[in-house]
Design a protein around this motif. Structure first.
Motif, PDB file in Angstrom:
ATOM      1  N   LEU A 112       7.621  16.251  38.755  1.00  0.00           N
ATOM      2  CA  LEU A 112       7.120  14.996  38.205  1.00  0.00           C
ATOM      3  C   LEU A 112       6.035  14.364  39.064  1.00  0.00           C
ATOM      4  CD1 LEU A 112      10.527  13.507  36.989  1.00  0.00           C
ATOM      5  CD2 LEU A 112       8.638  14.281  35.538  1.00  0.00           C
ATOM      6  N   SER A 113       6.198  14.387  40.386  1.00  0.00           N
ATOM      7  CA  SER A 113       5.203  13.748  41.250  1.00  0.00           C
ATOM      8  C   SER A 113       3.844  14.397  41.104  1.00  0.00           C
ATOM      9  CB  SER A 113       5.656  13.800  42.711  1.00  0.00           C
ATOM     10  OG  SER A 113       6.780  12.976  42.924  1.00  0.00           O
ATOM     11  N   THR A 114       3.815  15.711  40.915  1.00  0.00           N
ATOM     12  CA  THR A 114       2.554  16.416  40.721  1.00  0.00           C
ATOM     13  C   THR A 114       1.886  15.986  39.427  1.00  0.00           C
ATOM     14  OG1 THR A 114       3.431  18.311  41.937  1.00  0.00           O
ATOM     15  CG2 THR A 114       1.506  18.711  40.555  1.00  0.00           C
ATOM     16  N   ARG A 115       2.674  15.694  38.424  1.00  0.00           N
ATOM     17  CA  ARG A 115       2.138  15.335  37.112  1.00  0.00           C
ATOM     18  C   ARG A 115       1.794  13.844  37.020  1.00  0.00           C
ATOM     19  NH1 ARG A 115       4.549  19.603  33.346  1.00  0.00           N
ATOM     20  NH2 ARG A 115       5.754  20.953  34.715  1.00  0.00           N
ATOM     21  N   TYR A 116       2.375  13.056  37.901  1.00  0.00           N
ATOM     22  CA  TYR A 116       2.093  11.608  37.930  1.00  0.00           C
ATOM     23  C   TYR A 116       1.578  11.254  39.326  1.00  0.00           C
ATOM     24  CZ  TYR A 116       4.807  11.351  33.589  1.00  0.00           C
ATOM     25  OH  TYR A 116       5.275  11.525  32.309  1.00  0.00           O
ATOM     26  N   THR A 174      -7.679   8.493  36.907  1.00  0.00           N
ATOM     27  CA  THR A 174      -8.335   9.187  35.797  1.00  0.00           C
ATOM     28  C   THR A 174      -7.370   9.887  34.836  1.00  0.00           C
ATOM     29  OG1 THR A 174      -8.626  11.195  37.138  1.00  0.00           O
ATOM     30  CG2 THR A 174     -10.411   9.568  37.179  1.00  0.00           C
ATOM     31  N   ALA A 175      -6.212  10.320  35.294  1.00  0.00           N
ATOM     32  CA  ALA A 175      -5.288  11.069  34.434  1.00  0.00           C
ATOM     33  C   ALA A 175      -4.714  10.166  33.351  1.00  0.00           C
ATOM     34  CB  ALA A 175      -4.158  11.666  35.265  1.00  0.00           C
ATOM     35  N   GLN A 176      -4.386  10.762  32.204  1.00  0.00           N
ATOM     36  CA  GLN A 176      -3.794   9.990  31.117  1.00  0.00           C
ATOM     37  C   GLN A 176      -2.484   9.338  31.551  1.00  0.00           C
ATOM     38  OE1 GLN A 176      -2.683  12.251  27.599  1.00  0.00           O
ATOM     39  NE2 GLN A 176      -3.421  10.634  26.259  1.00  0.00           N
ATOM     40  N   SER A 177      -1.724  10.046  32.380  1.00  0.00           N
ATOM     41  CA  SER A 177      -0.429   9.533  32.822  1.00  0.00           C
ATOM     42  C   SER A 177      -0.551   8.354  33.781  1.00  0.00           C
ATOM     43  CB  SER A 177       0.379  10.654  33.488  1.00  0.00           C
ATOM     44  OG  SER A 177      -0.318  11.167  34.613  1.00  0.00           O
ATOM     45  N   LYS A 178      -1.774   7.975  34.158  1.00  0.00           N
ATOM     46  CA  LYS A 178      -1.946   6.823  35.057  1.00  0.00           C
ATOM     47  C   LYS A 178      -1.364   5.553  34.444  1.00  0.00           C
ATOM     48  CE  LYS A 178      -6.574   5.299  33.540  1.00  0.00           C
ATOM     49  NZ  LYS A 178      -6.636   6.155  32.339  1.00  0.00           N
TER      50      LYS A 178
END
Length: 328
Positions: free
Chosen positions: A143-147, A152-156
């Protein structure tokens, strides 16, 4: 643990298979050792190496029509993402004479097996949050890698800044587990959970390559993580642990948790839980002494104290670090 659609926890699965005395025991031990491991919903993948997920990235365009005028056709957009499952594996060996010295008792053999099970649980929990295929391609991304991108990321949109600026930060996670939200995955045609096989008495080798007789055991767990809808996890990042303990300019974690709750689109989509490390959970428990904190409650579940925020359980995960770098 309640089943969510076709997603099951390992405890669900252990209750469904034919009892052989070891599967249920392993599932129970894993759950007791780590609460995050207990909560993960698992779905069998559609690939021999993991699963291919179709994610909707855009909705059709809707128009207002005038009389005697038409509207152009439109459609949604999707993207397919392949998520590979990693293979965790270990082997154990017990010298034949040592085992027989202890009478080959079930208690002795279990005591030799349990550290492997504990290590598997801790490794999975660590990678669940910190795994990164970019640096370790044999693992899976957690999860930490994805958030991890707050710009800039959508998950921001689901990263909340707790204000910490040093390198002694931690995160609180809110995750909604479900087959259409976030879930674990195991390869198509494989078996869910940790597999343990006692290989019996055979030749083993010491560090010099010399043979001796030993009882061998094999352990394997094929596992991965699918974030099917990024909106169903929220990371409260940059919580300065030193400030939290000292109560000096500390983050208002209850306020941050309230913000996290309102970012989840639909709690009925799965099973929700907050995850914290031991330090943060202790600080939260202390705050229950302030009776004005009506959203933070302590109850009892199966004889164990249960800490909740707004009815959502707060679960302990020791593998969540207090040494996270600032998320920017």
């Amino acid at each position: 643990m309640a089943t969510i659609g076709t997603a099951v926890t390992m405890l669900d699965w252990a209750k469904r298979v034919a009892p052989d005395g070891s599967i249920s025991a392993i599932a129970e031990v894993l759950a007791q050792k780590n609460e995050a491991v207990e909560d993960v919903a698992w779905v069998e993948g559609n690939l021999p190496t993991g699963t291919r997920t179709t994610i909707r990235t855009g909705l059709p365009t809707i128009y207002f029509r005038l009389l005697n005028q038409g509207v152009p056709p439109s459609k949604s957009t999707t993207v397919q993402v392949d998520e590979a499952a990693a293979i965790m594996e270990a082997r154990g060996q017990i010298d034949k004479d040592l085992a027989e010295l202890n009478g080959m008792s079930a208690q002795f053999m279990a005591s030799e097996n349990e550290p492997f099970i504990e290590a598997m649980a801790q490794t999975f929990a660590t990678k669940l949050f910190y795994g990164n295929v970019g640096t370790d391609p044999e693992q899976f991304s957690g999860l930490s890698t994805r958030y991890s991108d707050n710009t800039t990321a959508q998950s921001k949109e689901n990263i909340i800044d707790g204000g910490g600026v040093g390198s002694d930060n931690t995160s609180i996670w809110l995750v909604v587990w479900g087959e259409n939200t976030i879930h674990g995955v195991y390869p198509k045609g494989s078996t869910l959970g940790l597999q343990h096989e006692h290989l019996g008495l055979t030749d083993a080798f010491d560090s010099n390559g010399n043979r001796f007789r030993a009882y061998l055991d094999w352990y394997q767990w094929k596992c991965g993580l699918v974030v099917k809808d990024w909106r169903y996890a929220v990371r409260i990042a940059n919580i300065d642990v030193s400030n939290l303990i000292a109560s000096s300019t500390a983050a208002d974690i209850l306020q941050l948790m309230a913000m996290a709750v309102d970012k989840i689109p639909n709690f009925s989509a799965g099973r929700a839980a907050f995850y914290t490390n031991r330090t943060v959970k202790t600080m939260l428990r202390i705050q229950t002494m302030n009776k004005s904190n009506v959203y933070l409650t302590v109850g009892n579940e199966e004889g164990k104290p249960k800490l909740s925020f707004d009815g959502i359980p707060i679960r302990l995960t020791d593998q969540l670090l207090s040494t996270e770098a600032r998320v920017v």
